[in-house]
Design a protein around this motif. Structure first.
Motif, PDB file in Angstrom:
ATOM      1  N   THR A  59       1.019  -1.020   0.054  1.00 42.55           N
ATOM      2  CA  THR A  59      -0.483   0.171   0.224  1.00 42.55           C
ATOM      3  C   THR A  59       1.000   1.297   0.062  1.00 42.55           C
ATOM      4  O   THR A  59       0.297   2.052  -0.762  1.00 42.55           O
ATOM      5  N   LYS A  63       1.067   3.877  -2.430  1.00 41.91           N
ATOM      6  CA  LYS A  63       0.538   6.101  -2.006  1.00 41.91           C
ATOM      7  C   LYS A  63       1.238   6.695  -2.760  1.00 41.91           C
ATOM      8  O   LYS A  63       1.586   7.965  -3.533  1.00 41.91           O
ATOM      9  N   GLY A  67       1.158   9.530  -5.709  1.00 38.37           N
ATOM     10  CA  GLY A  67       1.741  10.528  -5.334  1.00 38.37           C
ATOM     11  C   GLY A  67       1.098  11.398  -3.939  1.00 38.37           C
ATOM     12  O   GLY A  67       0.649  12.479  -3.783  1.00 38.37           O
ATOM     13  N   ILE A  68       0.455  10.750  -3.071  1.00 39.45           N
ATOM     14  CA  ILE A  68      -0.519  10.309  -2.617  1.00 39.45           C
ATOM     15  C   ILE A  68       1.180  10.768  -1.058  1.00 39.45           C
ATOM     16  O   ILE A  68       0.423  11.491  -0.399  1.00 39.45           O
ATOM     17  N   ILE A  94      -4.680   9.250 -13.693  1.00 39.86           N
ATOM     18  CA  ILE A  94      -4.371   8.311 -13.194  1.00 39.86           C
ATOM     19  C   ILE A  94      -5.971   8.223 -12.684  1.00 39.86           C
ATOM     20  O   ILE A  94      -6.838   8.801 -12.633  1.00 39.86           O
ATOM     21  N   GLY A  95      -6.342   6.763 -11.749  1.00 39.01           N
ATOM     22  CA  GLY A  95      -7.108   6.492 -11.121  1.00 39.01           C
ATOM     23  C   GLY A  95      -6.719   5.582  -9.693  1.00 39.01           C
ATOM     24  O   GLY A  95      -5.840   4.939  -9.756  1.00 39.01           O
ATOM     25  N   LEU A  96      -7.882   5.649  -8.617  1.00 37.53           N
ATOM     26  CA  LEU A  96      -6.868   5.058  -7.894  1.00 37.53           C
ATOM     27  C   LEU A  96      -8.087   4.565  -6.884  1.00 37.53           C
ATOM     28  O   LEU A  96      -9.583   5.108  -7.015  1.00 37.53           O
ATOM     29  N   PHE A  97      -8.118   2.927  -6.195  1.00 37.61           N
ATOM     30  CA  PHE A  97      -9.036   2.751  -5.946  1.00 37.61           C
ATOM     31  C   PHE A  97      -8.847   1.833  -4.896  1.00 37.61           C
ATOM     32  O   PHE A  97      -7.844   1.301  -4.766  1.00 37.61           O
ATOM     33  N   GLN A  98      -9.006   2.268  -3.514  1.00 44.87           N
ATOM     34  CA  GLN A  98      -8.634   0.997  -2.214  1.00 44.87           C
ATOM     35  C   GLN A  98     -10.262   0.760  -1.711  1.00 44.87           C
ATOM     36  O   GLN A  98     -10.737   1.005  -1.342  1.00 44.87           O
ATOM     37  N   LYS A 101     -12.362   1.554   1.028  1.00 41.20           N
ATOM     38  CA  LYS A 101     -12.320   3.279   1.644  1.00 41.20           C
ATOM     39  C   LYS A 101     -13.445   3.851   0.144  1.00 41.20           C
ATOM     40  O   LYS A 101     -13.533   3.458  -0.234  1.00 41.20           O
ATOM     41  N   GLN A 103     -15.698   5.924  -1.820  1.00 38.03           N
ATOM     42  CA  GLN A 103     -15.414   8.238  -2.033  1.00 38.03           C
ATOM     43  C   GLN A 103     -16.829   8.723  -2.716  1.00 38.03           C
ATOM     44  O   GLN A 103     -16.904   8.911  -3.137  1.00 38.03           O
ATOM     45  N   ASP A 176      -5.790  -1.091  -4.545  1.00 37.26           N
ATOM     46  CA  ASP A 176      -5.344  -1.740  -3.636  1.00 37.26           C
ATOM     47  C   ASP A 176      -5.983  -2.341  -2.810  1.00 37.26           C
ATOM     48  O   ASP A 176      -7.473  -2.241  -2.452  1.00 37.26           O
TER      49      ASP A 176
ATOM     50  N   TYR B  92      -8.102  10.121  -2.386  1.00 40.10           N
ATOM     51  CA  TYR B  92      -8.956  10.021  -2.970  1.00 40.10           C
ATOM     52  C   TYR B  92      -8.617  12.141  -3.125  1.00 40.10           C
ATOM     53  O   TYR B  92      -8.930  11.886  -5.245  1.00 40.10           O
ATOM     54  N   LEU B  94      -6.992  14.128  -2.890  1.00 35.75           N
ATOM     55  CA  LEU B  94      -5.119  14.666  -3.800  1.00 35.75           C
ATOM     56  C   LEU B  94      -4.753  13.837  -5.210  1.00 35.75           C
ATOM     57  O   LEU B  94      -4.361  14.947  -5.631  1.00 35.75           O
ATOM     58  N   ILE B  95      -5.536  12.920  -5.278  1.00 40.63           N
ATOM     59  CA  ILE B  95      -4.970  12.556  -6.451  1.00 40.63           C
ATOM     60  C   ILE B  95      -5.974  12.872  -8.089  1.00 40.63           C
ATOM     61  O   ILE B  95      -6.457  12.227  -8.976  1.00 40.63           O
ATOM     62  N   ARG B  96      -7.274  13.792  -7.345  1.00 40.31           N
ATOM     63  CA  ARG B  96      -8.081  14.126  -8.359  1.00 40.31           C
ATOM     64  C   ARG B  96      -7.558  15.625  -8.928  1.00 40.31           C
ATOM     65  O   ARG B  96      -7.608  16.603  -8.464  1.00 40.31           O
ATOM     66  N   ARG B 257       0.808  18.441   4.915  1.00 38.07           N
ATOM     67  CA  ARG B 257       1.295  17.392   3.772  1.00 38.07           C
ATOM     68  C   ARG B 257       2.449  16.322   3.709  1.00 38.07           C
ATOM     69  O   ARG B 257       2.087  15.087   3.438  1.00 38.07           O
ATOM     70  N   TYR B 260       1.346  13.981   6.714  1.00 31.79           N
ATOM     71  CA  TYR B 260       0.448  14.091   6.278  1.00 31.79           C
ATOM     72  C   TYR B 260      -0.165  11.686   6.403  1.00 31.79           C
ATOM     73  O   TYR B 260       1.487  11.178   5.571  1.00 31.79           O
TER      74      TYR B 260
END
Lengths: 317, 264
Positions: A59, A63, A67-68, A94-98, A101, A103, A176, B92, B94-96, B257, B260
């Protein structure tokens, strides 16, 4: 290789500071190395699986790639961007699925919540409806679209959340633990859906999972992580083939004979039984030798499943 | 990108409608203290006393205005942001490709707008019931000044709320901030009493705090106590607070950040 079509990491470290004692005046902390200097390059023409035990750094790696989180040191480039800078052009791709969690908005019908995707990424309503129809068909979703998420089962919610993650058809999607907590049918549906989106829309998926089948069914390439290090990076099928083993269980009349077979061919003796582990290319030859040289009562042949192979790779480290 | 904020606004509005019972009942929270304030003011004036230099009609208008604007420009911590940071929902966002600040600004004020429509109705009912034949005398110029100030006060109120909420980067629990402000704000913003009736020294401090620009000044403007010169100096002061909090929030966001944890 075109740097805009790849994921590239060079000597990447990620440390976390964790509180180890609670105190009003002087709490103590310790540094934990979640990722330990990993380096790899991956072309986004094929899906990438990330496999490892709990705490292996899967994970954290996702991240870092999205770029988290910033790396503690090292270089990361994804699609030609430094992820942590979170440039708008990068985020659009990009897209993200956790897993686990949410959304989407729970209280309004799912379709209204999903429509936010077209407002975020700026595509037309026609495109939205077309994609929604295609995705719904592939995921076997019907009237549920008009229900609020709060009234759906975990599997249905997971499908909705997954759709939302790439309705905008990004080039790269990070998943993820996408199948965590789902039943086998839903897991299988989701894997088919991921493959459908990869083939139909050319989306590259980076999937981190505990579930071996998520990796073997969807990802041509994989990384095995252990304690923040890469144990393996490369072709998934090559890894399976290289580590594929057959188990031959032989029953004979006496313990002496079992021991003799064990001495010659290796394997474990258990009373009148010997269990041999062979590479699949040698299996036929060994069975022929056993049958011609010894008085074998009966034998069973079992091929190790993929989960056992991955488990053994991790155990051997 | 503006289409996103419009779309988000529509979705938030739909979401607000789901909680309509909660919305309607929560107006009692406005109605009860407002009733108390109006009854108290009437009682004081009926017995020949006066609160500061305020005439009864102006004070009633002040209270009604203060009640409505203090709901709209409330500052505190917003649990949406606090939870996003604490439980990793921020990942979520942050990446949008949108601004997390403006995303929350739209959601926050759309909900407030729905609330304010009902708040005005409730305030009007309270006025009719408890203030006899009093009809507020609001000048068009005052309304214009009020609207201009409101346009700047809204981002300031949210900026302070955002600033307080992102303290969640540094503290595990930020509920104490809301609890503290819940007690302190009605006094220091001019919600319970107009700030000009406080002792001079306290007054000097209170009227320069950002909270005064969110409740006390807008309400005074509506009563009609400001000429353009005074008004412009007021606007400059609000803008300075806005710039101050913008810089402070940017620094806090940047530092936040970095630490974080992106839990989950």
């Amino acid at each position: 290789m075109d740097y805009k079509k790849q994921i590239e990491l060079k000597a990447v470290y990620k440390n976390y500071r964790v509180k180890t004692s609670v105190s009003i005046f002087k709490p103590t902390y310790k540094e934990i190395e979640a990722i330990r200097g990993i380096t790899f390059t991956h072309s986004i023409t094929e899906n990438l699986g990330i496999f490892g035990k709990n705490g292996a750094g899967k994970t954290t790696l996702i991240k870092l790639l999205t770029g988290i989180l910033p790396p503690t040191s090292g270089e990361i480039k994804v699609l030609g961007f430094i992820p942590y800078k979170l440039r708008k052009e990068f985020k659009k791709q990009i897209g993200l699925f956790q897993g686990g969690k949410e959304q989407l908005i729970w209280d309004i019908p799912a379709i209204q919540s999903l429509e936010l995707s077209r407002f975020i990424y700026g595509y037309s309503k026609d495109d939205f409806l077309q994609r929604l129809a295609d995705f719904s068909k592939a995921l076997d979703i019907g009237d549920e679209l008009n229900q609020p998420l709060r009234n759906m089962s975990l599997g249905q919610r997971c499908k909705m959340e997954l759709m939302f993650s790439f309705l905008h058809l990004p080039r790269l999607v990070f998943l993820d633990e996408p199948t965590s907590g789902l039943d086998i049918i839903t897991r299988s549906n989701l894997r088919s859906f991921i493959n459908f989106c990869h083939q139909q829309y050319g989306i590259c998926f980076v999937i981190s999972s505990h579930n071996v089948k998520d990796i073997t069914d969807c990802c041509k390439s994989c990384i095995i992580l252990d304690k923040g290090n890469i144990l393996y990076q490369g072709d998934t099928y090559y890894l399976l083939e290289k580590n594929q083993r057959d188990l031959i269980t032989i029953n004979v009349d006496s313990e002496n004979l079992a021991s003799e077979i064990s001495r010659k061919f290796g394997g474990k003796v258990n009373g009148n039984q010997v269990v041999l582990e062979t590479s699949i290319s040698d299996t036929n030859e060994i069975i022929n030798q056993l049958l011609s040289q010894y008085n074998i009562n009966d034998f069973q042949l079992k091929r190790k499943d993929t989960e056992d192979i991955f488990t053994e790779i991790l155990k051997n480290e | 990108m503006s289409s996103y904020y419009i779309g988000l606004g529509k979705q938030t509005l739909k979401q607000a409608m789901v909680y309509r019972t909660n919305f309607i009942l929560s107006f009692l929270v406005i109605l009860i203290p407002l009733t108390g304030e109006l009854l108290l003011a009437k009682f004081v004036y009926a017995n020949g006393y006066q609160i500061g230099t305020w005439q009864l009609n102006n004070l009633i208008l002040y209270y009604i205005s203060a009640t409505v604007v203090s709901e709209f420009f409330a500052i505190g911590t917003w649990w949406d942001i606090g939870n996003d940071i604490k439980y990793g929902g921020l990942n979520y966002h942050l990446i949008r490709p949108y601004s997390y600040f403006w995303h929350n600004f739209v959601s926050y004020y759309v909900l407030k707008l729905v609330y304010i429509v009902f708040a005005i109705i409730v305030a009007y009912i309270a006025m009719v019931i408890f203030s006899g034949n009093f009809i507020p005398n609001i000048y068009p110029l005052s309304l214009l000044q009020f609207a201009i100030l409101a346009l700047i006060a809204a981002p300031l109120a949210f900026l302070i709320t955002f600033f307080l909420s992102i303290l969640a980067f540094f503290f595990t629990d930020i509920d104490f901030i809301s609890k503290m402000l819940g007690i302190l704000l009605p006094f220091i913003s001019g919600n319970i009493l107009p700030l000009d009736i406080f002792p001079a020294t306290i007054q000097k401090v209170l009227i320069k705090l950002p909270s005064a620009y969110l409740v006390y000044y807008p309400s005074c403007i509506l009563v009609g106590n400001y000429d353009w010169k005074e008004f412009f100096s007021l606007i400059i002061e609000v803008l300075l607070w806005l710039i101050f909090f913008w810089i402070l929030t940017s620094i806090l966001w940047f530092r936040g950040r970095k630490i974080y944890e992106a839990i989950g």
